[in-house]
Design a protein around this motif. Structure first.
Motif, mmCIF file in Angstrom:
data_model
loop_
_atom_site.group_PDB
_atom_site.id
_atom_site.type_symbol
_atom_site.label_atom_id
_atom_site.label_comp_id
_atom_site.label_asym_id
_atom_site.label_seq_id
_atom_site.Cartn_x
_atom_site.Cartn_y
_atom_site.Cartn_z
ATOM 1 N N GLU A 78 -48.415 -16.108 0.640
ATOM 2 C CA GLU A 78 -47.934 -14.774 1.008
ATOM 3 C C GLU A 78 -46.512 -14.539 0.506
ATOM 4 O O GLU A 78 -46.193 -13.473 -0.036
ATOM 5 C CB GLU A 78 -47.990 -14.585 2.524
ATOM 6 C CG GLU A 78 -49.399 -14.506 3.076
ATOM 7 C CD GLU A 78 -49.442 -14.514 4.597
ATOM 8 O OE1 GLU A 78 -48.386 -14.346 5.238
ATOM 9 O OE2 GLU A 78 -50.538 -14.701 5.139
ATOM 10 N N ASN A 81 -46.580 -14.067 -3.237
ATOM 11 C CA ASN A 81 -47.057 -12.729 -3.586
ATOM 12 C C ASN A 81 -45.963 -11.682 -3.382
ATOM 13 O O ASN A 81 -45.845 -10.739 -4.158
ATOM 14 C CB ASN A 81 -48.300 -12.370 -2.779
ATOM 15 C CG ASN A 81 -49.516 -13.153 -3.220
ATOM 16 O OD1 ASN A 81 -49.591 -13.640 -4.341
ATOM 17 N ND2 ASN A 81 -50.479 -13.306 -2.330
ATOM 18 N N GLY A 82 -45.151 -11.848 -2.344
ATOM 19 C CA GLY A 82 -44.025 -10.939 -2.113
ATOM 20 C C GLY A 82 -43.017 -10.998 -3.238
ATOM 21 O O GLY A 82 -42.495 -9.963 -3.681
ATOM 22 N N GLY A 84 -43.768 -11.813 -6.235
ATOM 23 C CA GLY A 84 -44.468 -11.182 -7.355
ATOM 24 C C GLY A 84 -44.289 -9.680 -7.368
ATOM 25 O O GLY A 84 -44.110 -9.068 -8.424
ATOM 26 N N GLU A 85 -44.323 -9.083 -6.185
ATOM 27 C CA GLU A 85 -44.109 -7.633 -6.093
ATOM 28 C C GLU A 85 -42.696 -7.270 -6.537
ATOM 29 O O GLU A 85 -42.486 -6.264 -7.219
ATOM 30 C CB GLU A 85 -44.377 -7.156 -4.668
ATOM 31 C CG GLU A 85 -45.834 -7.249 -4.270
ATOM 32 C CD GLU A 85 -46.064 -7.025 -2.782
ATOM 33 O OE1 GLU A 85 -45.111 -6.656 -2.063
ATOM 34 O OE2 GLU A 85 -47.206 -7.226 -2.335
ATOM 35 N N SER A 86 -41.723 -8.089 -6.168
ATOM 36 C CA SER A 86 -40.345 -7.839 -6.597
ATOM 37 C C SER A 86 -40.213 -7.975 -8.115
ATOM 38 O O SER A 86 -39.532 -7.186 -8.757
ATOM 39 C CB SER A 86 -39.383 -8.816 -5.920
ATOM 40 O OG SER A 86 -39.397 -8.640 -4.532
ATOM 41 N N GLU A 88 -42.588 -7.530 -10.253
ATOM 42 C CA GLU A 88 -43.313 -6.422 -10.860
ATOM 43 C C GLU A 88 -42.433 -5.182 -10.937
ATOM 44 O O GLU A 88 -42.465 -4.447 -11.922
ATOM 45 C CB GLU A 88 -44.580 -6.125 -10.058
ATOM 46 C CG GLU A 88 -45.538 -5.194 -10.743
ATOM 47 C CD GLU A 88 -46.859 -5.087 -10.004
ATOM 48 O OE1 GLU A 88 -47.600 -4.142 -10.315
ATOM 49 O OE2 GLU A 88 -47.130 -5.916 -9.122
ATOM 50 N N SER A 89 -41.611 -4.965 -9.922
ATOM 51 C CA SER A 89 -40.722 -3.800 -9.926
ATOM 52 C C SER A 89 -39.649 -3.914 -11.006
ATOM 53 O O SER A 89 -39.100 -2.912 -11.445
ATOM 54 C CB SER A 89 -40.064 -3.618 -8.556
ATOM 55 O OG SER A 89 -39.119 -4.638 -8.315
ATOM 56 N N VAL A 96 -45.092 -11.558 -13.647
ATOM 57 C CA VAL A 96 -46.175 -11.138 -12.751
ATOM 58 C C VAL A 96 -47.394 -12.016 -12.970
ATOM 59 O O VAL A 96 -48.017 -12.488 -12.013
ATOM 60 C CB VAL A 96 -46.517 -9.639 -12.975
ATOM 61 C CG1 VAL A 96 -47.755 -9.248 -12.188
ATOM 62 C CG2 VAL A 96 -45.338 -8.768 -12.595
ATOM 63 N N LYS A 100 -48.951 -14.716 -10.288
ATOM 64 C CA LYS A 100 -50.361 -14.605 -9.927
ATOM 65 C C LYS A 100 -51.066 -15.951 -10.134
ATOM 66 O O LYS A 100 -51.862 -16.380 -9.308
ATOM 67 C CB LYS A 100 -51.036 -13.516 -10.762
ATOM 68 C CG LYS A 100 -52.449 -13.224 -10.367
ATOM 69 C CD LYS A 100 -53.018 -12.059 -11.135
ATOM 70 C CE LYS A 100 -54.422 -11.788 -10.669
ATOM 71 N NZ LYS A 100 -55.024 -10.643 -11.337
#
Length: 144
Positions: A78, A81-82, A84-86, A88-89, A96, A100
């Motif tokens: 988890e 993944n968080g 990863g979101e950062s 991605e931005s 990314v 993944k």
């Protein structure tokens, strides 16, 4: 025109500084995840090397510790993944994809730990996770 150029230059510097700060915070989060993963890896190795019951099952203490490892691995998934979101931005496609891949490997390890499996397959995957995290951490270093 000079004032506008000066403002554009200042804005560019501010954006670069914000990107640097964001990279540093992501890097720090990855370092923490790597350290926690490394701790989990060592626990897995300790359990795997521990003496077993006559029927080959883990002793009570090791079994109890092993039962908690899938949950810990799930929390690391988890958190990864968080991050990863950062990433991605920030617009980094390679990051990314890398996050993944790490997340999928972590999920695979979590499933193996739940079976309960602590052998070489799990340990190799855990080492792979740490290597990938180290590579991402290294690539996010800010050189002065």
């Amino acid at each position: 025109l000079q004032a506008m150029n000066k403002l554009d230059e200042m804005q560019k510097k501010v954006e670069e500084e914000l990107d640097k700060q964001k990279k540093d915070s992501i890097r720090a989060a990855l370092v923490k995840i790597r350290d926690d993963q490394d701790k989990l890896n060592k626990t897995t190795i300790d359990i795997d090397k521990s003496p077993r019951n006559d029927d080959g099952s883990f002793k009570r203490e090791q079994a109890a510790t092993l039962n908690g490892l899938p949950g810990e691995q799930g929390k690391l998934v988890e958190r990864t993944n968080g991050v990863g979101e950062s990433l991605e931005s920030m617009g980094g496609i390679v990051y990314v994809w890398a996050v993944k891949d790490v997340s999928e490997t972590m999920t695979s390890v979590k499933d193996l730990l739940a079976k309960p499996e602590t052998g070489p397959v799990v340990q190799i995957d855990q080492a792979k996770i740490v290597e990938q995290l180290n590579a991402m951490i290294e690539s996010l270093k800010s050189e002065p």
